[in-house]
Scaffold this motif. Structure first.
Motif, PDB file in Angstrom:
ATOM      1  N   SER B  18       0.851  -1.191   0.000  1.00  0.00           N
ATOM      2  CA  SER B  18       0.000   0.000   0.000  1.00  0.00           C
ATOM      3  C   SER B  18       0.877   1.228   0.000  1.00  0.00           C
ATOM      4  CB  SER B  18      -0.870   0.043   1.258  1.00  0.00           C
ATOM      5  OG  SER B  18      -1.587  -1.148   1.401  1.00  0.00           O
ATOM      6  N   TYR B  19       0.405   2.274  -0.678  1.00  0.00           N
ATOM      7  CA  TYR B  19       1.026   3.592  -0.534  1.00  0.00           C
ATOM      8  C   TYR B  19       0.090   4.384   0.369  1.00  0.00           C
ATOM      9  CZ  TYR B  19       3.934   2.451  -4.604  1.00  0.00           C
ATOM     10  OH  TYR B  19       4.817   1.873  -5.475  1.00  0.00           O
ATOM     11  N   GLY B  20       0.426   4.563   1.612  1.00  0.00           N
ATOM     12  CA  GLY B  20      -0.503   5.183   2.552  1.00  0.00           C
ATOM     13  C   GLY B  20      -1.750   4.311   2.671  1.00  0.00           C
ATOM     14  N   HIS B  21      -2.911   4.895   2.382  1.00  0.00           N
ATOM     15  CA  HIS B  21      -4.153   4.115   2.466  1.00  0.00           C
ATOM     16  C   HIS B  21      -4.485   3.448   1.151  1.00  0.00           C
ATOM     17  CE1 HIS B  21      -5.047   5.303   6.466  1.00  0.00           C
ATOM     18  NE2 HIS B  21      -4.963   6.601   6.173  1.00  0.00           N
ATOM     19  N   HIS B  22      -3.692   3.751   0.124  1.00  0.00           N
ATOM     20  CA  HIS B  22      -3.998   3.235  -1.202  1.00  0.00           C
ATOM     21  C   HIS B  22      -3.357   1.855  -1.388  1.00  0.00           C
ATOM     22  CE1 HIS B  22      -3.440   3.835  -5.822  1.00  0.00           C
ATOM     23  NE2 HIS B  22      -4.309   2.912  -5.530  1.00  0.00           N
ATOM     24  N   ALA B  23      -4.203   0.805  -1.284  1.00  0.00           N
ATOM     25  CA  ALA B  23      -3.689  -0.555  -1.460  1.00  0.00           C
ATOM     26  C   ALA B  23      -3.517  -0.831  -2.948  1.00  0.00           C
ATOM     27  CB  ALA B  23      -4.643  -1.558  -0.842  1.00  0.00           C
ATOM     28  N   VAL B  24      -2.304  -1.193  -3.356  1.00  0.00           N
ATOM     29  CA  VAL B  24      -2.036  -1.422  -4.778  1.00  0.00           C
ATOM     30  C   VAL B  24      -1.966  -2.916  -5.081  1.00  0.00           C
ATOM     31  CG1 VAL B  24      -0.371  -1.029  -6.631  1.00  0.00           C
ATOM     32  CG2 VAL B  24      -0.830   0.767  -4.979  1.00  0.00           C
ATOM     33  N   LEU B  25      -1.284  -3.669  -4.223  1.00  0.00           N
ATOM     34  CA  LEU B  25      -1.170  -5.117  -4.420  1.00  0.00           C
ATOM     35  C   LEU B  25      -1.712  -5.812  -3.172  1.00  0.00           C
ATOM     36  CD1 LEU B  25       2.526  -5.226  -5.726  1.00  0.00           C
ATOM     37  CD2 LEU B  25       0.442  -5.244  -7.122  1.00  0.00           C
ATOM     38  N   GLY B  42      -0.726  -6.727 -17.140  1.00  0.00           N
ATOM     39  CA  GLY B  42      -1.831  -6.075 -16.436  1.00  0.00           C
ATOM     40  C   GLY B  42      -2.018  -4.695 -17.015  1.00  0.00           C
ATOM     41  N   PRO B  43      -3.192  -4.114 -16.830  1.00  0.00           N
ATOM     42  CA  PRO B  43      -3.435  -2.782 -17.405  1.00  0.00           C
ATOM     43  C   PRO B  43      -2.571  -1.714 -16.733  1.00  0.00           C
ATOM     44  CG  PRO B  43      -5.308  -3.500 -16.071  1.00  0.00           C
ATOM     45  CD  PRO B  43      -4.367  -4.653 -16.135  1.00  0.00           C
ATOM     46  N   SER B  44      -2.484  -0.551 -17.369  1.00  0.00           N
ATOM     47  CA  SER B  44      -1.718   0.559 -16.799  1.00  0.00           C
ATOM     48  C   SER B  44      -2.303   0.943 -15.452  1.00  0.00           C
ATOM     49  CB  SER B  44      -1.768   1.777 -17.725  1.00  0.00           C
ATOM     50  OG  SER B  44      -1.003   1.533 -18.866  1.00  0.00           O
ATOM     51  N   GLY B  45      -1.438   1.184 -14.498  1.00  0.00           N
ATOM     52  CA  GLY B  45      -1.905   1.562 -13.169  1.00  0.00           C
ATOM     53  C   GLY B  45      -2.258   0.379 -12.297  1.00  0.00           C
ATOM     54  N   ALA B  46      -2.105  -0.849 -12.816  1.00  0.00           N
ATOM     55  CA  ALA B  46      -2.472  -2.034 -12.035  1.00  0.00           C
ATOM     56  C   ALA B  46      -1.518  -2.248 -10.864  1.00  0.00           C
ATOM     57  CB  ALA B  46      -2.487  -3.268 -12.933  1.00  0.00           C
ATOM     58  N   GLY B  47      -0.292  -1.779 -11.011  1.00  0.00           N
ATOM     59  CA  GLY B  47       0.694  -2.006  -9.947  1.00  0.00           C
ATOM     60  C   GLY B  47       1.861  -2.846 -10.418  1.00  0.00           C
ATOM     61  N   LYS B  48       2.092  -2.869 -11.735  1.00  0.00           N
ATOM     62  CA  LYS B  48       3.184  -3.691 -12.281  1.00  0.00           C
ATOM     63  C   LYS B  48       4.539  -3.170 -11.845  1.00  0.00           C
ATOM     64  CE  LYS B  48       1.961  -2.967 -16.541  1.00  0.00           C
ATOM     65  NZ  LYS B  48       0.808  -2.084 -16.271  1.00  0.00           N
ATOM     66  N   THR B  49       4.725  -1.854 -11.965  1.00  0.00           N
ATOM     67  CA  THR B  49       6.012  -1.284 -11.548  1.00  0.00           C
ATOM     68  C   THR B  49       6.229  -1.494 -10.054  1.00  0.00           C
ATOM     69  OG1 THR B  49       5.963   0.331 -13.332  1.00  0.00           O
ATOM     70  CG2 THR B  49       7.355   0.853 -11.454  1.00  0.00           C
ATOM     71  N   THR B  50       5.155  -1.335  -9.297  1.00  0.00           N
ATOM     72  CA  THR B  50       5.239  -1.566  -7.850  1.00  0.00           C
ATOM     73  C   THR B  50       5.697  -2.997  -7.572  1.00  0.00           C
ATOM     74  OG1 THR B  50       3.452   0.010  -7.536  1.00  0.00           O
ATOM     75  CG2 THR B  50       3.920  -1.488  -5.711  1.00  0.00           C
ATOM     76  N   LEU B  51       5.099  -3.963  -8.269  1.00  0.00           N
ATOM     77  CA  LEU B  51       5.475  -5.358  -8.077  1.00  0.00           C
ATOM     78  C   LEU B  51       6.942  -5.582  -8.449  1.00  0.00           C
ATOM     79  CD1 LEU B  51       4.914  -8.321  -7.533  1.00  0.00           C
ATOM     80  CD2 LEU B  51       3.951  -8.519  -9.832  1.00  0.00           C
TER      81      LEU B  51
HETATM   82  N1  LIG Z   1       5.502   6.149  -4.936  1.00  0.00           N
HETATM   83  C1  LIG Z   1       4.160   6.097  -5.010  1.00  0.00           C
HETATM   84  N2  LIG Z   1       3.406   6.739  -4.094  1.00  0.00           N
HETATM   85  C2  LIG Z   1       2.075   6.688  -4.141  1.00  0.00           C
HETATM   86  N3  LIG Z   1       1.366   6.028  -5.067  1.00  0.00           N
HETATM   87  C3  LIG Z   1       2.046   5.365  -6.014  1.00  0.00           C
HETATM   88  C4  LIG Z   1       3.480   5.363  -6.037  1.00  0.00           C
HETATM   89  N4  LIG Z   1       3.887   4.618  -7.081  1.00  0.00           N
HETATM   90  C5  LIG Z   1       2.759   4.187  -7.684  1.00  0.00           C
HETATM   91  N5  LIG Z   1       1.660   4.618  -7.054  1.00  0.00           N
HETATM   92  C6  LIG Z   1       0.269   4.297  -7.399  1.00  0.00           C
HETATM   93  O1  LIG Z   1       0.152   2.894  -7.407  1.00  0.00           O
HETATM   94  C7  LIG Z   1      -0.634   2.457  -8.496  1.00  0.00           C
HETATM   95  C8  LIG Z   1       0.159   1.456  -9.316  1.00  0.00           C
HETATM   96  O2  LIG Z   1       1.242   2.127  -9.932  1.00  0.00           O
HETATM   97  P1  LIG Z   1       2.311   1.353 -10.794  1.00  0.00           P
HETATM   98  O3  LIG Z   1       2.887   0.272  -9.984  1.00  0.00           O
HETATM   99  O4  LIG Z   1       3.234   2.362 -11.353  1.00  0.00           O
HETATM  100  O5  LIG Z   1       1.402   0.736 -11.956  1.00  0.00           O
HETATM  101  P2  LIG Z   1       1.800   0.226 -13.408  1.00  0.00           P
HETATM  102  O6  LIG Z   1       3.274   0.095 -13.474  1.00  0.00           O
HETATM  103  O7  LIG Z   1       1.074  -1.070 -13.556  1.00  0.00           O
HETATM  104  O8  LIG Z   1       1.280   1.229 -14.391  1.00  0.00           O
HETATM  105  C9  LIG Z   1      -1.034   3.691  -9.264  1.00  0.00           C
HETATM  106  O9  LIG Z   1      -2.344   4.027  -8.887  1.00  0.00           O
HETATM  107  C10 LIG Z   1      -0.069   4.741  -8.806  1.00  0.00           C
HETATM  108  O10 LIG Z   1      -0.675   6.002  -8.811  1.00  0.00           O
END
Ligand SMILES: Nc1ncnc2c1ncn2[C@@H]1O[C@H](COP(=O)(O)OP(=O)(O)O)[C@@H](O)[C@H]1O
Ligand SMILES: [Mg+2]
Lengths: 278, 273
Positions: B18-25, B42-51
């Motif tokens: 999660s980023y703060g309250h925003h759960a991504v994975l 996965g679609p854009s914004g899914a959390g691929k870069t995060t993973l």
């Molecule tokens: N450092 C960060 N702080 C807060 N939110 C983030 C951060 N990085 C990504 N996010 C949010 O997490 C979600 C997934 O982002 P990301 O992993 O970049 O997706 P993808 O690579 O699949 O497009 C997005 O909604 C993005 O706004």
């Protein structure tokens, strides 16, 4: 504070496609610059001829030029130039040696930067010349004292610009450096320093001009030898044309240092795409 | 270090981020065998870069774990090289191409001449012999991404993690880069994990495609791509089996996004066929 130019990568650009058009423009610019100098000299000449000021307070351009050419043959003159230059350069070098590493390290740690901010902000706005009596008392009237005052005046612009530069390492680069486990020292020498170089060079240029200014200021206010000392001496003895010759020399020194640091900058920043070379 | 230490499965267990309250994975599990080519789509914004940042040890998970063999990945490992999405930002602009490729080796104390030789070898392997003395900005986008791949190779890692590596180059360069990575995997026996939003690319490249979906995202499908090791831009993409696999992935992504969420479906690049 001048905002440093951020190093950015741009798409491939046609290098040096500028050609004769810019060369023509540059020649015209040079002509205008020359014209400005000539105009100022003419104005100066006109004022001296008008008799608004006595020759002892404002000598004519011609007499200053003659005296200056005379000075070029005098060992006293070169000794004075060397005294000023040495005082300025020693102070500047120490300021760079202290300001750059300290700025880079504190710039990369947010905590260090924040905790030093108030102190630095206060110290850098402190008028150094006001401290001169204290330095005279502690260090005496010595060339080292001159360099110390120059150091204090120069270290803050350099420190702050280095700090600013270190903070502006692009996040993607920091991430790459971390992913590839680059050790700390290498990170400073090969990543933070080059990335901060444009900003540091701005600080150095600023400080270089300041260093001459302060060195001469100290010489005027104390009995230390150098250009400043010669200016007051000749002024008091009524040789204002000679005094102006020294003042002109001080201007040349400042100008020369500035050009020199610009040259150094263009050498250090060769890696930048041509869009950046102004 | 023995080879069995170097070649190990990369596994993710119960990963939450999660980023703060925003759960991504959320509750994400997957395992990547050594030597395999896995695409995470996965679609854009899914959390691929995060993973991917969690997999590389650049980002700490909120909970759950990433392991390489029996070691936790809580910082970048020497066995894992990363190629970032933004090649423009990840090459050091003040270093010549060769120095960029050799830079990670300098951190390991490899001698200057050995670094140089290795960098030139890796540049040749990505099809860029003779550009070592140029600066990155003097190369096209596709070439810069090759340099980033060469740097990953020079690092001599067992796993190559790539974040949408071909997203910002033109179509032809993209096909070439895809085939380059397939060839490198075959020649070097490394594990490759590519994160992408492009379904066709995922099916074309992978031995396995892992589909991310939902919000927060988790693994919604995991399919084996039975198209053999020898792939070819023209023929593989024309196979009926290719179309079947791609349809399945697309269906899973559409279904996964539409069911719990009445909002318009996340944007997907499915224009290429
Ligand atoms: N450092 C960060 N702080 C807060 N939110 C983030 C951060 N990085 C990504 N996010 C949010 O997490 C979600 C997934 O982002 P990301 O992993 O970049 O997706 P993808 O690579 O699949 O497009 C997005 O909604 C993005 O706004
Ligand atoms: Mg991404």
């Amino acid at each position: 504070m001048t905002t440093p130019v951020q190093a950015a990568t741009t798409e491939v650009l046609e290098p040096a496609a500028a050609g004769s058009k810019t060369r023509g423009r540059r020649a015209r610019v040079h002509a205008y610059q020359l014209l400005c100098v000539v105009l100022v000299l003419l104005l100066w000449g006109a004022v001296t001829v008008s008799g608004l000021f006595t020759a002892s307070s404002l000598p004519s351009p011609a007499s200053v030029a003659t005296e200056w050419l005379h000075l070029l043959g005098a060992p006293v003159f070169w000794q004075a130039v060397w005294d000023t230059l040495r005082g300025a350069l020693v102070g500047l070098l120490f300021a760079g040696a202290v300001g750059v590493p300290l700025g880079l390290v504190t710039g990369t740690y947010a905590a260090a930067e924040l905790s030093s901010r108030i102190l630095v902000d206060f110290l850098r706005s402190f008028p150094v010349i006001a401290l001169l009596p204290v330095f005279l008392l502690v260090l005496g009237s010595t060339p080292e004292m001159k360099s110390t005052v120059v150091f204090i005046a120069c270290v803050f612009p350099i420190f702050l610009q280095a700090q600013y530069g270190a903070r502006s390492v692009p996040p993607m680069i920091s991430e790459t450096v971390r992913a590839y486990r680059i050790p700390r020292l290498l990170r400073y020498t090969k990543v933070v320093l080059p990335s901060a170089t444009p900003s540091i060079m701005t600080g150095l240029r600023l400080a270089a001009t300041t260093s001459i200014l302060v060195a001469i200021g100290v010489e005027i206010l104390t009995t230390l030898p150098g250009i400043g000392h010669e200016v007051t001496q000749h002024q008091q003895n009524g040789n204002s044309a000679v005094a102006f010759g020294y003042i002109f020399t001080a201007g040349l020194l400042g100008y020369g240092i500035n050009r020199g640091s610009m040259l150094l900058e263009s050498i250090l920043l060769r890696w930048r795409p041509p869009a950046h070379t102004v | 270090m023995s080879d069995s230490d170097r070649l190990a499965p990369l596994s993710v267990t119960g990963l939450h981020k999660s980023y703060g309250h925003h759960a991504v994975l959320a509750d994400l599990n997957l395992s990547v065998e050594p030597g395999s080519f896995v695409c995470i789509v996965g679609p854009s914004g899914a959390g691929k870069t995060t993973l991917l940042r969690c997999l590389s040890g650049l980002l700490a998970p909120t909970s759950g774990s990433v392991r390489y063999g029996d070691r936790p990945v809580n910082q970048p490992l020497a066995e894992i090289a990363v190629v970032f999405q933004d090649y423009r930002g990840s090459l050091l602009p003040w270093m010549r191409v060769r120095d960029n490729v050799a830079f990670p080796l300098e951190g390991r104390g490899v001698s200057r001449s050995a670094r140089r030789a290795r960098a030139d070898e890796c540049l040749a392997a990505v099809g860029l012999p003779g550009v070592g003395d140029k600066y990155p900005w003097q190369l096209s986008g596709g070439m810069q991404q090759r340099v980033a791949i060469a740097r990953g190779l020079a690092y001599d890692a067992a796993v190559l993690l790539m974040d949408e590596p071909f997203g910002s180059v033109d179509a032809q360069a993209r096909f070439d880069l895809e085939d380059l990575v397939l060839r490198l995997r075959r020649d070097l026996g490394i594990t490759v994990i590519v994160v992408t939003h492009d379904i066709d690319e995922a099916v074309y490249l992978g031995d396995r495609v892992i589909v991310l979906g939902g919000q927060p995202a988790t693994v919604i499908d995991n399919l084996t791509v039975d198209l053999g090791q020898d792939r070819d831009q023209i023929h593989t993409r024309a196979l009926p089996r290719f179309a079947e696999l791609r349809t399945r992935v697309l269906t899973r992504i559409r279904g996964g996004a539409a069911a719990p969420d009445p909002a318009p479906p996340a944007q997907l690049d499915v224009s290429r066929t």
